[in-house]
Every structure is written in structure tokens, then in C-alpha cells.
Design a protein around this motif. Structure first.
Motif, mmCIF file in Angstrom:
data_model
loop_
_atom_site.group_PDB
_atom_site.id
_atom_site.type_symbol
_atom_site.label_atom_id
_atom_site.label_comp_id
_atom_site.label_asym_id
_atom_site.label_seq_id
_atom_site.Cartn_x
_atom_site.Cartn_y
_atom_site.Cartn_z
ATOM 1 N N LEU A 12 -5.268 7.037 4.471
ATOM 2 C CA LEU A 12 -6.693 7.095 4.171
ATOM 3 C C LEU A 12 -7.447 5.980 4.889
ATOM 4 O O LEU A 12 -8.540 6.190 5.429
ATOM 5 N N THR A 13 -6.851 4.796 4.927
ATOM 6 C CA THR A 13 -7.470 3.658 5.619
ATOM 7 C C THR A 13 -7.642 3.966 7.101
ATOM 8 O O THR A 13 -8.684 3.657 7.694
ATOM 9 N N GLU A 14 -6.641 4.588 7.697
ATOM 10 C CA GLU A 14 -6.721 4.919 9.128
ATOM 11 C C GLU A 14 -7.809 5.957 9.387
ATOM 12 O O GLU A 14 -8.526 5.888 10.381
ATOM 13 N N GLN B 12 0.831 -1.202 0.000
ATOM 14 C CA GLN B 12 0.000 0.000 0.000
ATOM 15 C C GLN B 12 0.868 1.255 0.000
ATOM 16 O O GLN B 12 1.922 1.301 0.629
ATOM 17 N N SER B 13 0.401 2.269 -0.702
ATOM 18 C CA SER B 13 1.116 3.541 -0.707
ATOM 19 C C SER B 13 0.916 4.231 0.637
ATOM 20 O O SER B 13 0.021 3.876 1.414
#
Length: 199
Positions: free
Chosen positions: A51-53, A44-45
Motif C-alpha cells: 500500500l505504501t508503494e 510492516q505487514s
């Protein structure tokens, strides 16, 4: 009042955590075969991780994007470490405090308890879930609502150092803003700070 109404088990599986409270969805997945074992997964970048967090925090506290951003901007203007202040503000939302005090089994249920006018803050009925509770504020279940099953079945599980609760009277006091070590949520708030700092 906007709120997330989509599938909650799907979200819990995505983050591999019970975001919305206890769920059997994660248990069912434990014994499942892990397909594509030999496949190479793309890393993942940095942006994707951040963004996921952010998404995880939004679902955890039940806050949609606009309100989440506004809360972050207010946290930036306050003294202290932005990430920690941000979490403190999310923790001091009325729906979250009602949940932490044990007056509802989940934050979703707590939001409903608040919006249906079952809660008083300092003696006044308050039905705004995002209301910011301050140290010293007294939260109480209205007299006519004290017999509700959803409230009585949840009582007795509140054990947080920043609040005091009297289960028999169905009232509690928000003593102070929690320090980061006291907040049990598995969140990396610094990633959210980094994400918003790029905007």
C-alpha cells in the motif's frame, strides 16, 4: 480536474524522498535527533508495504485513486510485463511528458501548464493532463506562451533517451515508451501489481 492539494513537504518526509521535486524539508530533518532510539518498531505487514508503494507512486505522478486504478487496469490488458507497462503509461501522460521535456520544473507545474492551454500535441491545443502521448507525437508550447517564465526557467534540464527536445523552439518529440531501466523513479512496481491482484 481532481488533484492532490495537501501539504507536499509532509508527504516527502513520509517517503523520505523529494516526491514533488526539490525540497528543503528533507534537509532539515537530517540533523534532527532520532527519538525513541531504543524502542522496538513493529515490522510492516506485506499489505502495508504494498500500500505504501502504491501511495508513493500516486503522489509521484500526481494521480488520484480512481484514475490510478483505471490506468492499472488498462496496463493489465496490454501485452508485456504489467508493472513495466503500467509505469510506461504513467510516464506517457501529457503532464509527465511536459515535465520530462523540461517545460516545467515539477509535475505539478506541468499539470498547470497543460490545463491552462499552453501546450499543443501534434499542432492541436490539449489541456487534458492525463492525455496519453504516443511514440511519434510532437509536443510544443503555444506561440503566445513561449515567453512564460515558468517555462523558460525550466528549459535545458531534459536528458531522457525516450524523448528529443529542441529548447530553442520549445518543442519535442516522444520517441518511444521508456524501458524500465531508463525510468529514474525509485518505485517497486511489482508491489503495486501484487496489491491489485488481491482485490
Amino acid at each position: 480536474m481532481a488533484k492532490y492539494l495537501g501539504p507536499i513537504d509532509k508527504i516527502a518526509r513520509r517517503f523520505k524522498e523529494p516526491i514533488f521535486g526539490p525540497t528543503k524539508a528533507l534537509e532539515r530533518r537530517k540533523g534532527a535527533a532520532s527519538g525513541g532510539k531504543g524502542k522496538r518498531r513493529n515490522k510492516q505487514s506485506e499489505y502495508a508495504v504494498q500500500l505504501t508503494e502504491k501511495q508513493k507512486a500516486k503522489y509521484t505522478y500526481g494521480v488520484l485513486e480512481k484514475q490510478f486504478r483505471i490506468t492499472f487496469e488498462r496496463a493489465e490488458r496490454r501485452k508485456g510485463v504489467t508493472g513495466e507497462v503500467f509505469l510506461q503509461m504513467l510516464e506517457s501522460r501529457l503532464d509527465n511528458v511536459v515535465y520530462r521535456m523540461g517545460f516545467a520544473p515539477t509535475r505539478r507545474a506541468a499539470r498547470q501548464v497543460v490545463s491552462h492551454k499552453h501546450v499543443m500535441v501534434n499542432g492541436r491545443v490539449t489541456n487534458i493532463s492525463s492525455f496519453q502521448v504516443r511514440p511519434g507525437d510532437e509536443i510544443e508550447i503555444r506561440e503566445n506562451s513561449k515567453t512564460l517564465d515558468i517555462i523558460n526557467e525550466s528549459l535545458g534540464r531534459s536528458r531522457y533517451p525516450w524523448i528529443s527536445v529542441d529548447p530553442a523552439a520549445k518543442k519535442g518529440t516522444f520517441l518511444n515508451y521508456p524501458d524500465r531501466d531508463s525510468i529514474p523513479e525509485n518505485l517497486k512496481e511489482q508491489l503495486i501489481v501484487e496489491l491489485y491482484s488481491k482485490a
